[in-house]
Motif scaffolding. Structure first.
Motif, PDB file in Angstrom:
ATOM      1  N   ILE A   1       5.483  -9.674   1.774  1.00 53.03           N
ATOM      2  CA  ILE A   1       6.597  -9.921   0.849  1.00 53.03           C
ATOM      3  C   ILE A   1       7.802  -9.081   1.255  1.00 53.03           C
ATOM      4  O   ILE A   1       8.934  -9.581   1.317  1.00 53.03           O
ATOM      5  CB  ILE A   1       6.175  -9.638  -0.603  1.00 53.03           C
ATOM      6  CG1 ILE A   1       5.182 -10.705  -1.081  1.00 53.03           C
ATOM      7  CG2 ILE A   1       7.384  -9.575  -1.535  1.00 53.03           C
ATOM      8  CD1 ILE A   1       4.507 -10.393  -2.406  1.00 53.03           C
ATOM      9  N   VAL A   2       7.587  -7.795   1.570  1.00 54.02           N
ATOM     10  CA  VAL A   2       8.685  -6.911   1.996  1.00 54.02           C
ATOM     11  C   VAL A   2       9.381  -7.489   3.223  1.00 54.02           C
ATOM     12  O   VAL A   2      10.610  -7.536   3.294  1.00 54.02           O
ATOM     13  CB  VAL A   2       8.166  -5.485   2.290  1.00 54.02           C
ATOM     14  CG1 VAL A   2       9.226  -4.648   2.999  1.00 54.02           C
ATOM     15  CG2 VAL A   2       7.727  -4.804   1.006  1.00 54.02           C
TER      16      VAL A   2
ATOM     17  N   ARG B   1      12.226  -3.424  -8.989  1.00 53.79           N
ATOM     18  CA  ARG B   1      10.849  -3.691  -8.579  1.00 53.79           C
ATOM     19  C   ARG B   1      10.626  -5.184  -8.756  1.00 53.79           C
ATOM     20  O   ARG B   1      10.885  -5.731  -9.821  1.00 53.79           O
ATOM     21  CB  ARG B   1       9.878  -2.913  -9.445  1.00 53.79           C
ATOM     22  CG  ARG B   1       9.931  -1.431  -9.228  1.00 53.79           C
ATOM     23  CD  ARG B   1       8.842  -0.739 -10.038  1.00 53.79           C
ATOM     24  NE  ARG B   1       9.125   0.662 -10.134  1.00 53.79           N
ATOM     25  CZ  ARG B   1       9.578   1.266 -11.233  1.00 53.79           C
ATOM     26  NH1 ARG B   1       9.762   0.586 -12.346  1.00 53.79           N
ATOM     27  NH2 ARG B   1       9.820   2.548 -11.220  1.00 53.79           N
ATOM     28  N   VAL B   2      10.127  -5.842  -7.706  1.00 53.77           N
ATOM     29  CA  VAL B   2      10.003  -7.303  -7.753  1.00 53.77           C
ATOM     30  C   VAL B   2       8.591  -7.817  -7.507  1.00 53.77           C
ATOM     31  O   VAL B   2       8.322  -8.998  -7.703  1.00 53.77           O
ATOM     32  CB  VAL B   2      10.996  -7.978  -6.784  1.00 53.77           C
ATOM     33  CG1 VAL B   2      12.435  -7.641  -7.163  1.00 53.77           C
ATOM     34  CG2 VAL B   2      10.713  -7.589  -5.338  1.00 53.77           C
ATOM     35  N   ALA B   3       7.695  -6.956  -7.054  1.00 55.53           N
ATOM     36  CA  ALA B   3       6.305  -7.358  -6.822  1.00 55.53           C
ATOM     37  C   ALA B   3       5.457  -6.097  -6.834  1.00 55.53           C
ATOM     38  O   ALA B   3       5.966  -4.993  -6.649  1.00 55.53           O
ATOM     39  CB  ALA B   3       6.155  -8.088  -5.485  1.00 55.53           C
ATOM     40  N   ARG B   4       4.146  -6.296  -7.032  1.00 55.87           N
ATOM     41  CA  ARG B   4       3.237  -5.146  -7.012  1.00 55.87           C
ATOM     42  C   ARG B   4       1.849  -5.579  -6.586  1.00 55.87           C
ATOM     43  O   ARG B   4       1.546  -6.772  -6.520  1.00 55.87           O
ATOM     44  CB  ARG B   4       3.198  -4.464  -8.371  1.00 55.87           C
ATOM     45  CG  ARG B   4       2.569  -5.273  -9.482  1.00 55.87           C
ATOM     46  CD  ARG B   4       2.609  -4.483 -10.800  1.00 55.87           C
ATOM     47  NE  ARG B   4       2.034  -5.215 -11.898  1.00 55.87           N
ATOM     48  CZ  ARG B   4       0.763  -5.111 -12.299  1.00 55.87           C
ATOM     49  NH1 ARG B   4      -0.061  -4.291 -11.673  1.00 55.87           N
ATOM     50  NH2 ARG B   4       0.330  -5.813 -13.322  1.00 55.87           N
ATOM     51  N   LEU B   5       1.026  -4.594  -6.290  1.00 51.24           N
ATOM     52  CA  LEU B   5      -0.380  -4.851  -5.997  1.00 51.24           C
ATOM     53  C   LEU B   5      -1.057  -5.392  -7.249  1.00 51.24           C
ATOM     54  O   LEU B   5      -0.726  -4.998  -8.368  1.00 51.24           O
ATOM     55  CB  LEU B   5      -1.099  -3.561  -5.595  1.00 51.24           C
ATOM     56  CG  LEU B   5      -0.843  -2.998  -4.216  1.00 51.24           C
ATOM     57  CD1 LEU B   5      -1.583  -1.680  -4.053  1.00 51.24           C
ATOM     58  CD2 LEU B   5      -1.257  -3.973  -3.141  1.00 51.24           C
TER      59      LEU B   5
ATOM     60  N   LEU C   1       8.517  -0.848   0.502  1.00 54.40           N
ATOM     61  CA  LEU C   1       7.361  -0.506  -0.313  1.00 54.40           C
ATOM     62  C   LEU C   1       7.624   0.824  -0.991  1.00 54.40           C
ATOM     63  O   LEU C   1       8.177   1.743  -0.380  1.00 54.40           O
ATOM     64  CB  LEU C   1       6.099  -0.392   0.553  1.00 54.40           C
ATOM     65  CG  LEU C   1       5.478  -1.699   0.999  1.00 54.40           C
ATOM     66  CD1 LEU C   1       4.321  -1.424   1.956  1.00 54.40           C
ATOM     67  CD2 LEU C   1       4.987  -2.508  -0.189  1.00 54.40           C
ATOM     68  N   ASP C   2       7.220   0.929  -2.237  1.00 53.79           N
ATOM     69  CA  ASP C   2       7.319   2.171  -2.997  1.00 53.79           C
ATOM     70  C   ASP C   2       6.016   2.311  -3.775  1.00 53.79           C
ATOM     71  O   ASP C   2       5.900   1.816  -4.899  1.00 53.79           O
ATOM     72  CB  ASP C   2       8.523   2.127  -3.929  1.00 53.79           C
ATOM     73  CG  ASP C   2       8.728   3.438  -4.684  1.00 53.79           C
ATOM     74  OD1 ASP C   2       8.070   4.433  -4.343  1.00 53.79           O
ATOM     75  OD2 ASP C   2       9.538   3.446  -5.625  1.00 53.79           O
ATOM     76  N   GLY C   3       5.023   2.904  -3.128  1.00 55.40           N
ATOM     77  CA  GLY C   3       3.706   3.007  -3.747  1.00 55.40           C
ATOM     78  C   GLY C   3       3.075   1.634  -3.901  1.00 55.40           C
ATOM     79  O   GLY C   3       2.909   0.901  -2.936  1.00 55.40           O
TER      80      GLY C   3
ATOM     81  N   VAL D   1      10.245  -2.837  -3.804  1.00 53.95           N
ATOM     82  CA  VAL D   1      11.574  -2.620  -4.374  1.00 53.95           C
ATOM     83  C   VAL D   1      12.575  -3.376  -3.515  1.00 53.95           C
ATOM     84  O   VAL D   1      12.559  -3.254  -2.287  1.00 53.95           O
ATOM     85  CB  VAL D   1      11.924  -1.117  -4.421  1.00 53.95           C
ATOM     86  CG1 VAL D   1      13.353  -0.908  -4.893  1.00 53.95           C
ATOM     87  CG2 VAL D   1      10.934  -0.364  -5.303  1.00 53.95           C
ATOM     88  N   ALA D   2      13.423  -4.170  -4.164  1.00 51.28           N
ATOM     89  CA  ALA D   2      14.436  -4.957  -3.444  1.00 51.28           C
ATOM     90  C   ALA D   2      15.831  -4.501  -3.854  1.00 51.28           C
ATOM     91  O   ALA D   2      16.066  -4.169  -5.019  1.00 51.28           O
ATOM     92  CB  ALA D   2      14.273  -6.439  -3.757  1.00 51.28           C
ATOM     93  N   ILE D   3      16.733  -4.502  -2.889  1.00 49.51           N
ATOM     94  CA  ILE D   3      18.158  -4.282  -3.139  1.00 49.51           C
ATOM     95  C   ILE D   3      18.806  -5.657  -3.058  1.00 49.51           C
ATOM     96  O   ILE D   3      18.668  -6.353  -2.052  1.00 49.51           O
ATOM     97  CB  ILE D   3      18.795  -3.348  -2.089  1.00 49.51           C
ATOM     98  CG1 ILE D   3      18.041  -2.027  -1.983  1.00 49.51           C
ATOM     99  CG2 ILE D   3      20.285  -3.148  -2.395  1.00 49.51           C
ATOM    100  CD1 ILE D   3      18.071  -1.171  -3.207  1.00 49.51           C
TER     101      ILE D   3
END
Length: 152
Positions: free
Chosen positions: A36-37, A8-12, A62-64, A68-70
């Protein structure tokens, strides 16, 4: 040898859950999260914000409330540091703020592996799979990552 990680690299950061900077608080909405995605694939991964490039982002989703980055990490010492607990992430970016201090026009520079990210404890590695350059080893490790009880 390279290592693929998912993190996880960023969030709301809506009203009431702000990012805290020296010059004040900032918020991030779903539109900026989607931006960002879209920008993450190909972004360099650094070991610390001013450190060397140790990998690249392969994809993002996006995951909720999270991005999420690979990422593929090509530097063995960076992979060891992640394995040993330096597993948080911090985006380096430029942005503008609107009159309510929501981030607008985010432009990513890179992503850094750090001990503590500004986004909070959840901005961390969720999966880590080392890969050998030998095909058979790569297959075996991928299989083990999917099902720890089966081996070739």
């Amino acid at each position: 040898m390279s290592t693929t990680i998912e993190a996880r690299v960023a969030r709301l950061h809506p009203l009431g859950d702000a990012l805290i900077y020296e010059d004040g608080i900032e918020h991030r909405d779903a539109d900026e999260l989607a931006s960002i995605v879209a920008q993450l694939p190909g972004v360099p991964v650094r070991f610390a914000h001013d450190g060397p490039v140790v990998g690249r982002v392969q994809s993002a989703r996006l995951d909720g409330r999270h991005v999420v980055a690979i990422m593929v990490i090509d530097d063995a010492s960076a992979a060891r540091a992640i394995h040993n607990g330096t597993d948080a992430f911090s985006l380096s970016y430029r942005r503008k703020l609107d009159d309510r201090r929501f981030q607008r026009g985010i432009r990513l520079d890179d992503i850094a592996i750090v001990e503590h990210g500004r986004g909070g404890y959840s901005m961390r590695v969720t999966k880590m799979v080392p890969h050998s350059t030998v095909g058979a080893d790569r297959e075996r490790l991928a299989l083990l990552a999917c099902n720890g009880k089966r081996e070739l």
